[in-house]
Scaffold this active site. Structure first.
Site: not given
Ligand code: NAP
Length: 249
Positions: A92, A144, A157, A159, A161, A190
């Site tokens: 994730n 994504s 991003y 690339a 994903k 989301i």
């Molecule tokens: P988020 O709110 O930014 O949460 C991501 C978490 O990952 C944060 O707790 C972050 O820690 C942690 N993290 C960052 N770099 C890391 C690393 N190197 N090792 C371990 N943990 C790390 O993101 P989210 O929206 O929940 O997204 C979760 C996943 O879904 C991601 O892969 C994202 O690309 C994907 N996604 C999200 C959306 C959306 O609309 N939200 C859409 C498509 C895909 P910190 O808080 O300390 O930075």
């Protein structure tokens, strides 16, 4: 699906200090799994560990970056020592460093590819070695909608994903012989801290383009991860499943 469908199973959720990962860890814990919580933010995972430790399963805190090989090695050594097995890996953890192509720095490109793509590779390589021995595994990768549609300002991003999708399909083929399934989820828009930074007018216009008329919740994605983690999805592998309210059909 029966409740506690994951009793006796062990799951690692990377980057679960907040957002979608947090909802995934809570959901799998409610299903009875032992959970390994990972993030780069130790306070966030310690708090989460405390919150989910009442759900019945064991909880193991493993801080560190998925993009740093010694961190990943240490995370998996701890899992082997404490839990002895790993049934479910949810990749994730993910980051954005958005910029238009002509302004994008090497650092912005490298940081995103390192966490979002190499991090997934490092974790799967370790997990698959354990799952092969067990003859069982469920791997769920967060891709994504951007990988499917492209998005202005997100060449790094998108690339990364899209790379996750190629990895998912290849490893589904490679690992099927060990009864390990590998699937990807492509969330749409989301509501999480990651998307909080999007300006309000842009958020409104994105939501206007979602047929179901709302942004997604972390729980919407967590429900799909739960399905892909249980035996209800035993015959599904190599798939990219969208969870986007119809944003991209
Ligand atoms: P988020 O709110 O930014 O949460 C991501 C978490 O990952 C944060 O707790 C972050 O820690 C942690 N993290 C960052 N770099 C890391 C690393 N190197 N090792 C371990 N943990 C790390 O993101 P989210 O929206 O929940 O997204 C979760 C996943 O879904 C991601 O892969 C994202 O690309 C994907 N996604 C999200 C959306 C959306 O609309 N939200 C859409 C498509 C895909 P910190 O808080 O300390 O930075």
């Amino acid at each position: 699906m029966t409740s506690n469908s994951l009793s006796g199973k062990t799951a690692l959720v990377t980057g679960c200090g907040r957002g979608i990962g947090k909802a995934i860890a809570e959901t799998l814990a409610k299903e009875g799994a032992d959970i390994v919580v990972n993030d780069i933010d130790p306070d966030a995972v310690e708090k989460l560990a405390k919150d989910i430790s009442g759900f019945g399963g064991r909880v193991l805190v493993c801080c560190g970056s998925v993009g740093v090989t010694p961190d990943v090695t240490a995370i998996f050594s701890k899992i082997k020592k404490e839990f002895k097995r790993l049934d479910i890996l949810v990749n994730n953890a993910g980051i954005t460093r958005d910029n238009m192509l002509l302004q994008m720095s090497d650092q912005e490109w490298d940081q995103v590819l390192n966490v979002n793509l190499k991090g997934v590779f490092y974790c799967i390589r370790e997990a698959a070695a354990m799952m092969k021995e067990q003859g069982y595994g469920r791997i769920v990768n967060l891709s994504s909608v951007t990988a499917l549609t492209g998005n202005v300002g997100q060449v790094n991003y998108a690339a990364s994903k899209a790379g996750v999708i190629g990895m998912t399909k290849t490893l589904a083929r490679e690992l099927a012989r060990y009864q390990i399934t590998v699937n990807a989820i492509a969330p749409g828009f989301i509501e999480t801290p990651m998307t909080e930074a999007v300006p309000d007018d842009i958020k409104k216009s994105i939501v206007r383009g979602i047929p179901l008329g709302r942004a997604g919740k972390p729980q919407d994605v967590a429900n799909l991860v739960k399905f892909l983690s249980t035996d209800d999805s035993a015959y599904i592998t190599g798939q990219v499943i969208s969870c986007n309210g119809g944003l991209y059909i």
